[in-house]
Design a protein around this motif. Structure first.
Motif, mmCIF file in Angstrom:
data_model
loop_
_atom_site.group_PDB
_atom_site.id
_atom_site.type_symbol
_atom_site.label_atom_id
_atom_site.label_comp_id
_atom_site.label_asym_id
_atom_site.label_seq_id
_atom_site.Cartn_x
_atom_site.Cartn_y
_atom_site.Cartn_z
ATOM 1 N N PHE A 1 -2.021 3.493 4.215
ATOM 2 C CA PHE A 1 -1.113 3.086 3.150
ATOM 3 C C PHE A 1 -0.010 2.175 3.662
ATOM 4 O O PHE A 1 0.460 1.288 2.948
ATOM 5 C CB PHE A 1 -0.548 4.313 2.443
ATOM 6 C CG PHE A 1 -1.601 5.099 1.731
ATOM 7 C CD1 PHE A 1 -2.418 4.475 0.794
ATOM 8 C CD2 PHE A 1 -1.808 6.436 1.993
ATOM 9 C CE1 PHE A 1 -3.416 5.178 0.139
ATOM 10 C CE2 PHE A 1 -2.800 7.153 1.338
ATOM 11 C CZ PHE A 1 -3.602 6.517 0.421
ATOM 12 N N PRO B 1 1.641 -2.816 -6.508
ATOM 13 C CA PRO B 1 0.752 -2.330 -5.437
ATOM 14 C C PRO B 1 1.503 -2.025 -4.154
ATOM 15 O O PRO B 1 1.380 -0.911 -3.619
ATOM 16 C CB PRO B 1 -0.230 -3.494 -5.241
ATOM 17 C CG PRO B 1 -0.222 -4.237 -6.526
ATOM 18 C CD PRO B 1 1.176 -4.104 -7.058
ATOM 19 N N GLU B 2 2.301 -2.951 -3.675
ATOM 20 C CA GLU B 2 3.058 -2.708 -2.447
ATOM 21 C C GLU B 2 3.928 -1.463 -2.590
ATOM 22 O O GLU B 2 4.024 -0.640 -1.671
ATOM 23 C CB GLU B 2 3.970 -3.897 -2.105
ATOM 24 C CG GLU B 2 3.241 -5.124 -1.579
ATOM 25 C CD GLU B 2 2.970 -6.108 -2.694
ATOM 26 O OE1 GLU B 2 2.709 -5.635 -3.832
ATOM 27 O OE2 GLU B 2 3.009 -7.324 -2.449
ATOM 28 N N THR B 3 4.569 -1.333 -3.743
ATOM 29 C CA THR B 3 5.455 -0.193 -3.977
ATOM 30 C C THR B 3 4.700 1.122 -3.900
ATOM 31 O O THR B 3 5.150 2.083 -3.266
ATOM 32 C CB THR B 3 6.125 -0.325 -5.350
ATOM 33 O OG1 THR B 3 6.814 -1.578 -5.400
ATOM 34 C CG2 THR B 3 7.106 0.804 -5.582
ATOM 35 N N VAL B 4 3.558 1.166 -4.538
ATOM 36 C CA VAL B 4 2.761 2.383 -4.532
ATOM 37 C C VAL B 4 2.354 2.750 -3.110
ATOM 38 O O VAL B 4 2.491 3.900 -2.679
ATOM 39 C CB VAL B 4 1.503 2.213 -5.409
ATOM 40 C CG1 VAL B 4 0.549 3.381 -5.209
ATOM 41 C CG2 VAL B 4 1.893 2.078 -6.869
ATOM 42 N N PHE B 5 1.879 1.769 -2.378
ATOM 43 C CA PHE B 5 1.386 2.072 -1.037
ATOM 44 C C PHE B 5 2.514 2.408 -0.081
ATOM 45 O O PHE B 5 2.354 3.218 0.814
ATOM 46 C CB PHE B 5 0.531 0.913 -0.516
ATOM 47 C CG PHE B 5 -0.714 0.711 -1.314
ATOM 48 C CD1 PHE B 5 -1.597 1.765 -1.487
ATOM 49 C CD2 PHE B 5 -0.993 -0.498 -1.915
ATOM 50 C CE1 PHE B 5 -2.745 1.603 -2.239
ATOM 51 C CE2 PHE B 5 -2.138 -0.673 -2.676
ATOM 52 C CZ PHE B 5 -3.015 0.377 -2.842
ATOM 53 N N LYS B 6 3.649 1.803 -0.304
ATOM 54 C CA LYS B 6 4.798 2.175 0.519
ATOM 55 C C LYS B 6 5.192 3.625 0.234
ATOM 56 O O LYS B 6 5.543 4.372 1.151
ATOM 57 C CB LYS B 6 5.979 1.239 0.248
ATOM 58 C CG LYS B 6 7.193 1.594 1.061
ATOM 59 C CD LYS B 6 8.191 0.467 1.128
ATOM 60 C CE LYS B 6 7.615 -0.742 1.823
ATOM 61 N NZ LYS B 6 8.558 -1.864 1.973
ATOM 62 N N ALA B 7 5.095 4.021 -1.009
ATOM 63 C CA ALA B 7 5.401 5.398 -1.364
ATOM 64 C C ALA B 7 4.502 6.373 -0.606
ATOM 65 O O ALA B 7 4.945 7.433 -0.169
ATOM 66 C CB ALA B 7 5.242 5.599 -2.871
ATOM 67 N N LEU B 8 3.258 5.993 -0.428
ATOM 68 C CA LEU B 8 2.296 6.882 0.217
ATOM 69 C C LEU B 8 2.342 6.795 1.738
ATOM 70 O O LEU B 8 1.664 7.557 2.430
ATOM 71 C CB LEU B 8 0.884 6.539 -0.261
ATOM 72 C CG LEU B 8 0.595 6.871 -1.724
ATOM 73 C CD1 LEU B 8 -0.607 6.105 -2.227
ATOM 74 C CD2 LEU B 8 0.348 8.368 -1.868
ATOM 75 N N SER B 9 3.117 5.881 2.277
ATOM 76 C CA SER B 9 3.076 5.629 3.715
ATOM 77 C C SER B 9 4.034 6.509 4.509
ATOM 78 O O SER B 9 4.085 6.428 5.727
ATOM 79 C CB SER B 9 3.391 4.159 3.988
ATOM 80 O OG SER B 9 4.760 3.896 3.748
ATOM 81 N N LEU C 1 -1.651 -7.085 2.420
ATOM 82 C CA LEU C 1 -2.388 -6.801 1.190
ATOM 83 C C LEU C 1 -3.196 -8.014 0.747
ATOM 84 O O LEU C 1 -4.343 -7.885 0.300
ATOM 85 C CB LEU C 1 -1.414 -6.372 0.093
ATOM 86 C CG LEU C 1 -2.027 -5.870 -1.208
ATOM 87 C CD1 LEU C 1 -2.946 -4.682 -0.954
ATOM 88 C CD2 LEU C 1 -0.940 -5.482 -2.203
ATOM 89 N N LEU D 1 -1.285 -1.279 3.660
ATOM 90 C CA LEU D 1 -1.339 -1.893 2.333
ATOM 91 C C LEU D 1 0.039 -2.161 1.748
ATOM 92 O O LEU D 1 0.160 -2.785 0.695
ATOM 93 C CB LEU D 1 -2.124 -0.985 1.378
ATOM 94 C CG LEU D 1 -3.620 -0.885 1.658
ATOM 95 C CD1 LEU D 1 -4.209 0.339 0.986
ATOM 96 C CD2 LEU D 1 -4.326 -2.135 1.170
ATOM 97 N N SER D 2 1.076 -1.720 2.411
ATOM 98 C CA SER D 2 2.412 -1.796 1.805
ATOM 99 C C SER D 2 3.136 -3.095 2.118
ATOM 100 O O SER D 2 4.250 -3.299 1.659
ATOM 101 C CB SER D 2 3.259 -0.618 2.297
ATOM 102 O OG SER D 2 3.607 -0.800 3.653
#
Lengths: 117, 117
Positions: free
Chosen positions: A9, B5-13, A18, A12-13
């Motif tokens: 993740f 997308p970047e925001t979501v993946f940063k959240a999961l990182s 990305l 992808l961030s």
DNA sequence: GCAACTTATTCATGAAACTGAATATATGGG
DNA sequence: CCCATATATTCAGTTTCATGAATAAGTTGC
């Protein structure tokens, strides 16, 4: 303690990564100069991000003559590959990903790794 | 330029956020003290990460009496919800996520938001 | 209003990450 | 061997991010 999820993740961030991963997911295999041309970022920047993705195990690379081709690491767990593909498919119709693919398609003198043989 | 997308993946990182999101995805709705108890992190730390997730639109919260309950934001695009669910399902059988759920299940005096009504 | 409880915020600090610029390495052709 | 091309790395600067400690704010029941 497994850290693959966080690593994936984090990969992808970042917008540069990305964009690269989306192109790789949709196009299959691309060299650095194709990626650089498509996303219009400085080559060292692209190279650094690709190195990070390689060290994280997200992508795999191999040299063919002058060029080094990158692709999504086929050895990733299937759920990770699924997520990469699903993401690429979903964001493909939005910017900047549409323009990225257009620039790639219009690039002259492509190494042609993904050309129909 | 869409940055979801970047925001979501940063959240999961981040591991703390990933543990919270995995619990929320599997359990439905949890308050801060349940999350804090399950993942065994300081309450201010959990609270800060939840605030970040809320501001990113990944989770939604609502107060019920003394407690504030968090859940995956139902207004997220379906592909994002799918990725959250898929990820939670895949990592659920690994540590530290198994222990997190055990601690949650064994927690005494739970507000009982997810009890069968 | 006060006490107990739950949740949020502020502050200071240290680590991590992204970047441009410059430079280095590797390959292939003449 | 030299040059052009392709790719990688180093360095220094800035910003972002995560954290512990302390504290504030909102709720309930008495």
């Amino acid at each position: 303690m497994n850290k693959l999820p966080e690593t994936v993740f984090k990969a992808l961030s970042d917008s540069t990564r990305l964009r690269c991963l989306t192109l790789l997911s949709l196009e299959g295999e691309l060299c650095v100069c194709e990626l650089t041309h498509a996303i219009q970022m400085p080559q060292p920047k692209v190279s650094r991000h690709l190195a990070l993705l390689r060290e994280s195990g997200i992508v795999a690379d191999h040299r063919r003559g002058q060029w080094i081709f990158y692709r999504i690491n086929p050895g990733l767990p299937s759920w990770v590959r699924d997520i990469l593909e699903r993401t690429a498919r979903e964001i493909a119709p939005t910017e900047p990903f549409v323009l990225d693919r257009e620039r790639l398609a219009n690039m002259v003198g492509r190494p042609g790794a993904t050309c129909v043989v």
